[in-house]
Design a protein around this motif. Structure first.
Motif, PDB file in Angstrom:
ATOM      1  N   ALA A  85       1.419  -1.375  -0.254  1.00 29.62           N
ATOM      2  CA  ALA A  85       0.172   0.192  -0.417  1.00 29.62           C
ATOM      3  C   ALA A  85       0.660   0.869   0.288  1.00 29.62           C
ATOM      4  O   ALA A  85       2.210   1.680   0.844  1.00 29.62           O
ATOM      5  CB  ALA A  85      -0.912   0.150   1.195  1.00 29.62           C
ATOM      6  N   GLY A  94       0.348   7.867   1.488  1.00 29.05           N
ATOM      7  CA  GLY A  94       1.042   9.891   1.181  1.00 29.05           C
ATOM      8  C   GLY A  94       1.049   9.880   2.725  1.00 29.05           C
ATOM      9  O   GLY A  94       1.940   9.769   2.974  1.00 29.05           O
ATOM     10  N   ALA A 101      -6.207   8.832   6.075  1.00 31.94           N
ATOM     11  CA  ALA A 101      -7.650   7.832   5.822  1.00 31.94           C
ATOM     12  C   ALA A 101      -7.711   8.015   7.492  1.00 31.94           C
ATOM     13  O   ALA A 101      -6.742   7.245   8.148  1.00 31.94           O
ATOM     14  CB  ALA A 101      -6.898   7.183   4.579  1.00 31.94           C
ATOM     15  N   ALA A 139      -4.905   2.886   4.023  1.00 33.85           N
ATOM     16  CA  ALA A 139      -3.753   2.957   3.503  1.00 33.85           C
ATOM     17  C   ALA A 139      -2.419   1.503   4.296  1.00 33.85           C
ATOM     18  O   ALA A 139      -1.170   2.030   4.464  1.00 33.85           O
ATOM     19  CB  ALA A 139      -2.419   4.185   3.403  1.00 33.85           C
ATOM     20  N   LEU A 153      -2.506  17.026   2.645  1.00 37.22           N
ATOM     21  CA  LEU A 153      -2.431  15.724   2.698  1.00 37.22           C
ATOM     22  C   LEU A 153      -1.340  15.665   0.929  1.00 37.22           C
ATOM     23  O   LEU A 153      -1.605  16.905   0.441  1.00 37.22           O
ATOM     24  CB  LEU A 153      -3.706  15.375   1.375  1.00 37.22           C
ATOM     25  N   SER A 154      -0.783  14.557   0.637  1.00 34.38           N
ATOM     26  CA  SER A 154      -0.423  14.699  -0.191  1.00 34.38           C
ATOM     27  C   SER A 154      -1.121  14.321  -2.163  1.00 34.38           C
ATOM     28  O   SER A 154      -2.171  14.532  -1.796  1.00 34.38           O
ATOM     29  CB  SER A 154       0.743  13.177  -0.437  1.00 34.38           C
ATOM     30  N   THR A 177      -4.378  12.222  -2.685  1.00 37.28           N
ATOM     31  CA  THR A 177      -5.963  12.795  -2.348  1.00 37.28           C
ATOM     32  C   THR A 177      -6.139  12.541  -4.364  1.00 37.28           C
ATOM     33  O   THR A 177      -7.544  12.862  -4.906  1.00 37.28           O
ATOM     34  CB  THR A 177      -5.905  14.826  -2.875  1.00 37.28           C
ATOM     35  N   VAL A 218      -8.662   9.489  -4.150  1.00 35.90           N
ATOM     36  CA  VAL A 218      -9.567   9.512  -3.793  1.00 35.90           C
ATOM     37  C   VAL A 218     -11.099  10.680  -4.712  1.00 35.90           C
ATOM     38  O   VAL A 218     -11.771  10.436  -4.795  1.00 35.90           O
ATOM     39  CB  VAL A 218     -10.346   9.957  -2.734  1.00 35.90           C
ATOM     40  N   ILE A 241     -12.240  16.819  -3.156  1.00 40.80           N
ATOM     41  CA  ILE A 241     -13.253  18.036  -3.586  1.00 40.80           C
ATOM     42  C   ILE A 241     -12.901  18.643  -2.393  1.00 40.80           C
ATOM     43  O   ILE A 241     -12.638  19.098  -1.630  1.00 40.80           O
ATOM     44  CB  ILE A 241     -14.937  17.028  -3.146  1.00 40.80           C
ATOM     45  N   GLY A 255      -6.287   3.540  -5.501  1.00 37.07           N
ATOM     46  CA  GLY A 255      -5.059   2.976  -4.878  1.00 37.07           C
ATOM     47  C   GLY A 255      -5.055   1.021  -6.064  1.00 37.07           C
ATOM     48  O   GLY A 255      -3.778   0.364  -5.153  1.00 37.07           O
ATOM     49  N   VAL A 314       0.054   2.813  -7.981  1.00 37.44           N
ATOM     50  CA  VAL A 314       1.208   3.530  -7.635  1.00 37.44           C
ATOM     51  C   VAL A 314       0.992   4.543  -8.220  1.00 37.44           C
ATOM     52  O   VAL A 314       2.021   4.898  -8.884  1.00 37.44           O
ATOM     53  CB  VAL A 314       2.195   3.033  -6.546  1.00 37.44           C
ATOM     54  N   ILE A 315       0.279   5.865  -7.757  1.00 38.63           N
ATOM     55  CA  ILE A 315       0.461   7.403  -8.494  1.00 38.63           C
ATOM     56  C   ILE A 315       2.211   7.518  -8.221  1.00 38.63           C
ATOM     57  O   ILE A 315       2.055   7.511  -6.973  1.00 38.63           O
ATOM     58  CB  ILE A 315      -0.166   8.323  -8.310  1.00 38.63           C
ATOM     59  N   VAL A 348     -13.126   8.631   1.326  1.00 38.96           N
ATOM     60  CA  VAL A 348     -12.348   9.196   2.455  1.00 38.96           C
ATOM     61  C   VAL A 348     -12.288   8.963   3.922  1.00 38.96           C
ATOM     62  O   VAL A 348     -11.539   9.466   4.755  1.00 38.96           O
ATOM     63  CB  VAL A 348     -12.026  10.559   2.078  1.00 38.96           C
TER      64      VAL A 348
HETATM   65  C1  LIG Z   1      -8.194  16.700   8.543  1.00 38.80           C
HETATM   66  C2  LIG Z   1      -8.662  16.659   6.459  1.00 38.80           C
HETATM   67  C3  LIG Z   1      -9.454  16.955   6.047  1.00 38.80           C
HETATM   68  C4  LIG Z   1      -9.778  16.687   4.201  1.00 38.80           C
HETATM   69  N1  LIG Z   1      -9.919  17.433   3.745  1.00 38.80           N
HETATM   70  C5  LIG Z   1     -10.796  17.007   2.783  1.00 38.80           C
HETATM   71  C6  LIG Z   1     -11.399  18.025   1.364  1.00 38.80           C
HETATM   72  O1  LIG Z   1     -11.695  18.852   2.005  1.00 38.80           O
HETATM   73  N2  LIG Z   1     -11.689  17.497   0.829  1.00 38.80           N
HETATM   74  C7  LIG Z   1     -11.762  15.877  -0.179  1.00 38.80           C
HETATM   75  O2  LIG Z   1     -11.828  15.686  -0.704  1.00 38.80           O
HETATM   76  N3  LIG Z   1     -10.601  15.416   0.972  1.00 38.80           N
HETATM   77  C8  LIG Z   1     -10.513  15.934   2.319  1.00 38.80           C
HETATM   78  N4  LIG Z   1     -10.003  14.869   2.840  1.00 38.80           N
HETATM   79  C9  LIG Z   1      -9.776  13.509   2.894  1.00 38.80           C
HETATM   80  C10 LIG Z   1      -8.412  13.601   1.836  1.00 38.80           C
HETATM   81  O3  LIG Z   1      -8.693  13.962   0.472  1.00 38.80           O
HETATM   82  C11 LIG Z   1      -8.316  11.438   1.742  1.00 38.80           C
HETATM   83  O4  LIG Z   1      -8.159  11.120   2.979  1.00 38.80           O
HETATM   84  C12 LIG Z   1      -6.952  11.551   1.517  1.00 38.80           C
HETATM   85  O5  LIG Z   1      -6.592  10.610   0.926  1.00 38.80           O
HETATM   86  C13 LIG Z   1      -5.589  11.568   2.207  1.00 38.80           C
HETATM   87  O6  LIG Z   1      -4.092  12.236   1.600  1.00 38.80           O
HETATM   88  P1  LIG Z   1      -3.123  10.814   2.018  1.00 38.80           P
HETATM   89  O7  LIG Z   1      -1.962  11.497   1.092  1.00 38.80           O
HETATM   90  O8  LIG Z   1      -2.949  11.697   4.151  1.00 38.80           O
HETATM   91  O9  LIG Z   1      -3.459   9.360   1.441  1.00 38.80           O
HETATM   92  P2  LIG Z   1      -3.820   8.373   2.697  1.00 38.80           P
HETATM   93  O10 LIG Z   1      -4.358   8.017   3.910  1.00 38.80           O
HETATM   94  O11 LIG Z   1      -1.485   8.342   2.738  1.00 38.80           O
HETATM   95  O12 LIG Z   1      -3.663   6.950   1.765  1.00 38.80           O
HETATM   96  C14 LIG Z   1      -5.716   7.015   1.146  1.00 38.80           C
HETATM   97  C15 LIG Z   1      -5.512   5.855   0.208  1.00 38.80           C
HETATM   98  O13 LIG Z   1      -4.564   6.407  -0.961  1.00 38.80           O
HETATM   99  C16 LIG Z   1      -3.991   5.866  -1.361  1.00 38.80           C
HETATM  100  N5  LIG Z   1      -2.840   6.385  -1.593  1.00 38.80           N
HETATM  101  C17 LIG Z   1      -1.815   7.334  -1.523  1.00 38.80           C
HETATM  102  N6  LIG Z   1      -1.413   7.599  -1.970  1.00 38.80           N
HETATM  103  C18 LIG Z   1      -0.973   6.928  -2.951  1.00 38.80           C
HETATM  104  C19 LIG Z   1      -0.779   6.865  -4.418  1.00 38.80           C
HETATM  105  N7  LIG Z   1       0.645   8.093  -4.554  1.00 38.80           N
HETATM  106  N8  LIG Z   1      -1.045   6.086  -5.387  1.00 38.80           N
HETATM  107  C20 LIG Z   1      -1.757   5.508  -4.925  1.00 38.80           C
HETATM  108  N9  LIG Z   1      -2.820   5.439  -4.283  1.00 38.80           N
HETATM  109  C21 LIG Z   1      -2.158   6.551  -3.548  1.00 38.80           C
HETATM  110  C22 LIG Z   1      -3.599   4.553   0.197  1.00 38.80           C
HETATM  111  O14 LIG Z   1      -3.064   3.547  -0.155  1.00 38.80           O
HETATM  112  C23 LIG Z   1      -5.174   4.547   0.636  1.00 38.80           C
HETATM  113  O15 LIG Z   1      -5.622   3.986  -0.118  1.00 38.80           O
HETATM  114  C24 LIG Z   1      -9.775  15.925   4.372  1.00 38.80           C
HETATM  115  C25 LIG Z   1      -9.045  14.376   5.283  1.00 38.80           C
HETATM  116  C26 LIG Z   1      -8.301  15.848   6.731  1.00 38.80           C
HETATM  117  C27 LIG Z   1      -7.591  13.659   7.194  1.00 38.80           C
END
Ligand SMILES: Cc1cc2nc3c(=O)[nH]c(=O)nc-3n(C[C@H](O)[C@H](O)[C@H](O)COP(=O)(O)OP(=O)(O)OC[C@H]3O[C@@H](n4cnc5c(N)ncnc54)[C@H](O)[C@@H]3O)c2cc1C
Length: 490
Positions: free
Chosen positions: A101, A104, A108, A113, A170-171, A175, A178, A181, A227, A231-232, A449
């Motif tokens: 997995a 980022g 989540a 992840a 967030l990475s 985003t 998912v 938005i 995902g 993997v992006i 999410v």
């Molecule tokens: C405080 C907060 C505010 C938020 N606000 C918003 C918002 O305004 N709008 C919105 O749309 N979302 C929002 N989110 C949700 C957020 O966009 C998602 O949870 C997003 O996936 C988190 O990014 P991350 O880098 O932490 O990903 P992770 O939690 O690390 O991963 C999330 C999922 O994506 C997969 N993934 C991660 N990186 C990659 C990659 N490089 N290639 C393929 N798959 C990958 C992981 O395996 C996992 O399944 C928010 C979340 C939080 C905690």
């Protein structure tokens, strides 16, 4: 502890003198380790530019996320020194059928992840920003870069990605997996709708560039694809002109229906650049304080904001209006002070059984009303309720599932509760499920999410007509099904 892997070949049985061994035990399809006094040697792992980490701190961090509800422990965490490392390790895991997995920023909320007994690939080191100048229309960035850093880099050239999530740390890869938005989605679609090319490593370990015209099946299976196929490692993101300053409006509403109708009017007209809204509890604990949040961009992205023009015909309570001019970055990063306060109070580490739904606009009033009736301030904790419309015609990504309605609404109950009170967490997860079922019965979808208990059958329903293409892409690009089991889709 981290290690530079050895060049030895895969060992069966995994006993090497003088070293702890991490390798693959084919009979059990699990990783095996042997600890010895003089450190850890990674056996069978090809050479890497980065590090493969097996220390307690790395494994514990990868077994947790912002939700603090689900905990699955990997065997190793890759901090890639290059894209080649991602290729190498995904190939290795594919060969040995080990789950993988990417992670980022780990924001989540339900173990998406995480991976039991497999490999977590931290994308955080992949932060390269491609060439950027004042006339750039796109920029290519490493998947691990955070939106905050991307915003700062582009704003320095007077440019910006068109759509942001509310929270910037967030990475990009996270985003784009998912959707992404935000308040600009009614104008520009989601973040996934503003990507022109992806560089990915498929589940078979193949590095591929894809776009709408080049390997489009893969491109469309990765954007908002949770995902499941690749993997992006890098994304090319569209850029538009950035405003220098914005005017930020908070407009109070007494009743839900007027609030929702005015929001809908604004997104249909495109009067503002950003529209969101919140519902909070009044002193009696009833969720009936409605605040429409709208932002107009100033020059050079838009005209100088004119309050009379922007607020014309809206039915908010004029006595409670708040208006502020902010720098563009301060607007994007507006949550930073609240996040700092939550961290300071220890509340950032509470459990987050979040409910995130997309509701059909035609039934949003009735659905939100029901859901708010079922919500108590105690169950929301220091979280918030978001409600705002987007436009269906701006969404072009097949896997970002939204209701069949011209103006769907995002509804999010961002519950925050003590993590050790597992009975309450379980009850809130069950409440999320009930809310999802209510929404789904009216044509709503989950925005994936949050933390809604979901079966494989639910996922099929969720993807609907997009399911066959996703399933086909999975068979093609991740034939051994090693990627991102934490989503529970396949
Ligand atoms: C405080 C907060 C505010 C938020 N606000 C918003 C918002 O305004 N709008 C919105 O749309 N979302 C929002 N989110 C949700 C957020 O966009 C998602 O949870 C997003 O996936 C988190 O990014 P991350 O880098 O932490 O990903 P992770 O939690 O690390 O991963 C999330 C999922 O994506 C997969 N993934 C991660 N990186 C990659 C990659 N490089 N290639 C393929 N798959 C990958 C992981 O395996 C996992 O399944 C928010 C979340 C939080 C905690």
């Amino acid at each position: 502890m981290s290690h530079t892997p050895s060049r030895r070949t895969v060992l069966r049985g995994l006993t090497v003198t003088g070293a702890a061994v991490i390798g693959f035990a084919p009979a059990t399809r699990t990783w095996a380790t042997t600890a010895t006094a003089d450190g850890t040697d990674l056996v069978g792992i090809p050479p890497l530019d980065g590090t493969l980490n097996t220390d307690e701190a790395s494994l514990a961090a990868a077994s947790d996320d912002f939700g603090h509800i689900v905990h699955r422990r990997p065997v190793a965490v890759l901090r890639p020194g290059s894209v080649r490392d991602v290729v190498t390790m995904v190939r290795f895991c594919n060969e040995h059928r080990l789950p993988v997995a990417p992670r980022g920023q780990g924001h989540a909320t339900q173990g998406q992840a995480q991976v039991s007994g497999g490999l977590v690939i931290e994308t955080a080191p992949l932060t390269r920003i491609g060439p950027l100048g004042p006339h750039s229309t796109t920029v290519t960035v490493g998947a691990g870069i955070r939106w905050s850093d991307l915003a700062k880099a582009t704003i320095a050239h007077g440019l910006t990605p068109p759509v942001f999530t509310d929270y910037l740390e967030l990475s990009v890869g996270g985003t784009l997996s998912v959707g992404g938005i935000g308040g600009q989605t009614h104008r520009h679609g989601a973040q996934v709708d503003n990507v022109t090319e992806l560089q990915v490593v498929t589940g078979a370990g193949e590095f591929v560039r894809c776009s709408r015209s080049r390997r489009p099946d893969l491109f469309h299976a990765v954007l908002a694809g949770l995902g499941q196929c690749a993997v992006i490692v890098a994304a090319t993101v569209r850029l538009v002109r950035a405003p220098r300053t914005v005017r930020h409006y908070l407009l109070p509403y007494d009743d839900l229906d007027t609030f929702l109708e005015d929001q809908r009017t604004l997104v249909r007209e495109g009067r503002f650049d950003y529209v969101e809204g919140q519902v909070s509890a009044d002193p009696e604990g009833e969720f009936r304080v409605h605040t429409l949040e709208a932002v107009a961009y100033g020059p050079p992205a838009g005209p100088a904001p004119d309050d009379a023009v922007l607020l014309r015909g809206l039915r908010h309570d004029p006595s409670g209006v708040q208006i502020a001019d902010l720098s563009y970055y301060d607007f994007l990063d507006r949550l930073a002070p609240s996040v700092a306060a939550l961290k300071e109070a220890g509340l950032w580490d509470w459990a987050h059984p979040w409910l995130n739904l997309l509701l059909p606009g035609r039934s949003t009033g009735a659905l939100v009303s029901r859901m708010l009736d079922d919500l108590t301030p105690a169950d929301l904790g220091p979280g918030v309720v978001l409600v705002y419309p987007i436009r269906r015609d701006r969404l072009t990504t097949p896997l970002l599932r939204a209701p069949d309605d011209a103006t769907p609404y995002l509804f999010a109950a961002l519950r925050t509760t003590p993590p050790d009170d597992t009975a309450t967490v379980d009850r809130l997860l069950a409440a999320n499920r009930s809310a999802y079922e209510l929404a789904a019965s009216a044509g709503g979808t989950q925005y994936p999410v949050g933390s809604i208990p979901f079966t494989r059958a639910d996922w099929r329903t969720h993807f609907g007509p997009a399911w066959p293409r996703l399933a086909r892409a999975r068979r093609t690009y991740d034939p051994r099904g090693i990627l991102v089991p934490g989503q529970g889709i396949f």
